[in-house]
Write an enzyme that holds these catalytic residues in place. Structure first.
Site, PDB file in Angstrom:
ATOM      1  N   GLU A   1      -9.723  -4.625  -5.780  1.00  0.00           N
ATOM      2  CA  GLU A   1      -9.298  -3.471  -4.992  1.00  0.00           C
ATOM      3  C   GLU A   1      -9.476  -2.166  -5.757  1.00  0.00           C
ATOM      4  O   GLU A   1      -9.472  -2.123  -6.991  1.00  0.00           O
ATOM      5  CB  GLU A   1      -7.868  -3.630  -4.498  1.00  0.00           C
TER       6      GLU A   1
ATOM      7  N   HIS B   1      -7.700  -4.963  -1.316  1.00  0.00           N
ATOM      8  CA  HIS B   1      -6.438  -4.286  -1.055  1.00  0.00           C
ATOM      9  C   HIS B   1      -5.650  -4.989   0.045  1.00  0.00           C
ATOM     10  O   HIS B   1      -6.192  -5.314   1.103  1.00  0.00           O
ATOM     11  CB  HIS B   1      -6.737  -2.841  -0.638  1.00  0.00           C
TER      12      HIS B   1
ATOM     13  N   SER C   1       0.821  -1.201   0.000  1.00  0.00           N
ATOM     14  CA  SER C   1       0.000   0.000   0.000  1.00  0.00           C
ATOM     15  C   SER C   1       0.865   1.265   0.000  1.00  0.00           C
ATOM     16  O   SER C   1       1.651   1.486  -0.919  1.00  0.00           O
ATOM     17  CB  SER C   1      -0.956  -0.040   1.192  1.00  0.00           C
TER      18      SER C   1
END
Length: 438
Positions: free
Chosen positions: A374, A408, A267
């Site tokens: 995601e 995600h 991320s």
């Protein structure tokens, strides 16, 4: 203390209500995505709700006058510490503290003049880059960094993680028991993973990521160094980038060969890894690492991609648009400031939106992993395409793995076969990248 107890009780009650509602919806309508089981659907809804509850996003800048950004971030961090770091404490790994002095990466506030996004960085030999920024907050940060670094007053705290599954074999190569958790190579050819944790630049820690890094360590047969880089909004850009650079420079100074290092992250940590690559290429401050592993990378802070809306109802991630003063990009770059045309332009800089940078050779072998469900999937696939397009003589320099129905940073989901396959692939990638490094 009473208020914290009440907050915790309310948290548990809300989570229970959301979990029951998710279970009823699953029984009534079936799974939201074909491969989801009940546990995953409940986990997604609870995680999404808790993130939104503890990090409530204002709609636009009209809220700036009454928005208490520090208090909002503090609530989310309490949740993260109480949940994430307690889970991390159960990780099957050895871990030890490593303090990295910042003498190797000094910010120069005098370089922050002109147009565009600005960083002034000198690595060891004094190589620097500064392409300007007029934000007084950043200038003050840079001046403080330079002063602290000059007298050795600041260090980047890190943790060395070693999976218990491989600790015995590595201990046999170490000169002593303590060496296993020190930031020095056990032998000349030792591989190392430098892992940058996620958390939107506002939460996250080395302790909370131990479960994931322990699995990566076991899969790769390598030690993993995880920095606790400074977080926004207290420490806006370029604080985290400079901390990452300082740790990378320190690892090289300790004797790890660059070709034996894989920089990885999830991320925001993957975004930071990309920014570090662009900074290294721009400044020629240090050799590039042997590989780059990007887990659900944030690649573009400057605009909204179609998948942001398309996958909002199924992703774990809660990501508001730039119009919100609590958008992660704004908390990182200019916390508490109104959104302006200048800020939008600055956010297109490759150090903030790595997708806009050059990926032409030399570029390290790159593994990109993402979930098909995601919110970031569109910019991730574009990142992969651009790396390949700019390396026509080495089309395999970038690998993209997309996992069906996953959201995600799905790597942290316990018991999911997709997470196990992804981590095994990361381990294989690290072994391949570092096998022939010099």
């Amino acid at each position: 203390m009473l208020s914290l107890v009440c907050e915790a009780v309310a948290l548990v009650c809300r989570a229970a209500v959301v979990a029951v509602a998710a279970a009823i919806a699953y029984a009534w309508r079936g799974p939201r995505l074909p491969s989801w089981d009940l546990r995953l659907q409940v986990a997604r809804d609870v995680m999404h709700h808790m993130a939104g509850t503890h990090f409530q996003h204002a709609a636009d800048d009209r809220a700036l006058a009454t928005l208490d950004i520090p208090a909002t971030v503090a609530r989310m961090r309490r949740w993260h510490v109480n949940v994430g770091e307690r889970i991390g404490a159960t990780a099957p790994c050895l871990h030890g503290a490593v303090a990295v002095p910042v003498r190797g990466a000094v910010l120069d506030p005098d370089r922050l003049a002109g147009a565009g996004v600005g960083v002034g960085v000198g690595v060891g030999v004094g190589v620097g880059v500064g392409v300007g920024v007029a934000e007084p907050g950043l200038r003050a940060l840079c001046a403080a960094d330079a002063a602290d670094a000059a007298d050795g007053a600041r260090a980047v705290p890190c943790e060395m993680h070693v999976a218990t599954a491989i600790a015995g074999g590595l201990r046999a190569q170490a000169p002593g028991a303590a060496a296993l958790l020190e930031c020095r190579p056990l032998h000349a050819a030792e591989p190392l993973v430098l892992y940058l944790h996620g958390g939107g630049y506002v939460v996250g820690s080395a302790a909370a990521t131990r479960i994931l890094t322990a699995q990566i360590s076991a899969a790769a047969g390598a030690r993993v160094l995880t920095p606790d880089y400074r977080l926004a909004p207290e420490h806006p850009f370029p604080a985290a980038l400079v901390d990452a650079l300082a740790v990378y420079a320190h690892v090289l100074a300790q004797g790890f060969a660059p070709a034996r290092i894989v920089v990885a992250g999830d991320s925001a940590g993957a975004h930071l890894a990309l920014g570090l690559m662009h900074l290294l290429r721009t400044t020629a401050a240090a050799p590039l690492p042997g590989g780059l592993a990007l887990l659900s990378p944030l690649a573009d802070m400057s605009r909204v991609w179609p998948s942001h809306a398309r996958n909002r109802h199924v992703d774990f991630l809660s990501m508001p648009p730039l119009e919100s003063p609590t958008a992660f990009a704004r908390l990182l770059y200019a916390p508490g400031r109104p959104l302006t045309a200048r800020m939008r332009a600055d956010l297109r800089d490759p150090l903030l939106s790595p997708l806009n940078g050059s990926f032409a050779a030399p570029w390290p072998p790159t593994l990109i992993q993402a979930g098909a469900a995601e919110m970031l999937i569109d910019e991730i696939t574009e990142l992969h395409a651009r790396i390949r397009a700019q390396n026509p003589d080495a089309p395999d320099v970038a690998e993209l793995e997309v996992y069906t129905d996953m959201g995600h940073a799905f790597h942290v989901l316990p018991g999911r076969p997709e997470a196990a396959r992804a981590i095994a692939s990361i381990g294989d990638f690290v072994r391949r990248c570092t096998a022939s490094g010099d």
